[in-house]
Design a protein around this motif. Structure first.
Motif, short mmCIF file in Angstrom:
data_model
loop_
_atom_site.label_atom_id
_atom_site.label_comp_id
_atom_site.label_asym_id
_atom_site.label_seq_id
_atom_site.Cartn_x
_atom_site.Cartn_y
_atom_site.Cartn_z
N VAL A 292 0.99 -1.22 0.03
CA VAL A 292 -0.03 0.02 0.04
C VAL A 292 0.87 1.22 0.02
O VAL A 292 1.66 1.53 0.89
N LEU A 293 0.66 2.22 -0.94
CA LEU A 293 1.68 3.23 -0.85
C LEU A 293 0.88 4.37 -0.19
O LEU A 293 -0.41 4.76 -0.57
N LEU A 294 1.38 5.24 0.97
CA LEU A 294 1.01 5.99 1.48
C LEU A 294 1.73 7.31 1.01
O LEU A 294 2.55 7.36 0.47
N ASN A 295 0.82 8.32 1.50
CA ASN A 295 1.63 9.85 1.04
C ASN A 295 3.28 9.98 1.45
O ASN A 295 3.33 9.57 2.49
N SER A 296 3.86 10.43 0.43
CA SER A 296 5.41 10.72 0.65
C SER A 296 6.15 9.50 1.10
O SER A 296 7.17 9.78 1.47
N GLU A 297 5.64 8.40 0.93
CA GLU A 297 6.52 7.18 1.33
C GLU A 297 7.25 6.85 0.05
O GLU A 297 6.85 6.82 -0.97
N PRO A 298 8.57 6.55 0.13
CA PRO A 298 9.30 6.11 -1.10
C PRO A 298 9.07 4.96 -1.43
O PRO A 298 8.83 3.94 -0.80
N ILE A 299 9.19 4.66 -2.85
CA ILE A 299 9.04 3.16 -3.25
C ILE A 299 10.34 2.49 -3.26
O ILE A 299 10.19 1.27 -3.31
N TRP A 300 11.51 3.30 -3.89
CA TRP A 300 12.60 2.68 -4.15
C TRP A 300 13.60 3.52 -3.11
O TRP A 300 13.44 4.61 -3.42
N ASP A 301 14.56 2.74 -2.57
CA ASP A 301 15.76 3.77 -1.97
C ASP A 301 16.85 3.86 -2.78
O ASP A 301 17.89 4.53 -2.06
N GLY A 302 17.08 3.65 -4.03
CA GLY A 302 18.08 3.94 -4.80
C GLY A 302 19.28 2.57 -4.75
O GLY A 302 20.18 2.92 -5.35
N GLN A 303 18.85 1.63 -4.08
CA GLN A 303 19.95 0.69 -4.17
C GLN A 303 19.73 -0.56 -4.84
O GLN A 303 18.47 -0.88 -4.78
#
Length: 55
Positions: free
Chosen positions: A8-19
């Motif tokens: 579940v995607l919440l407001n301002s939650e990152p999907i990917w951390d760049g790693q």
């Protein structure tokens, strides 16, 4: 490279951390696809490209 399912995607939650495998992903152009299912049952897909810059 990266896959994340059933979340579940919440407001301002990152999907990917760049790693990737615990290391910063290399700089470059990447293509992504995001398949979404909304609470009302409708579905859609987003696909774009993004430039990743490392310092």
């Amino acid at each position: 490279m990266y896959n994340h399912t059933n979340f579940v995607l919440l407001n301002s939650e990152p999907i990917w951390d760049g790693q990737v495998n615990g290391h910063s992903a290399p700089a470059g152009m990447y293509v992504y696809r995001l398949d979404c299912q909304f609470p009302d049952g409708t579905q859609t897909s987003y696909h774009e490209s993004v430039a990743l810059l490392n310092q």
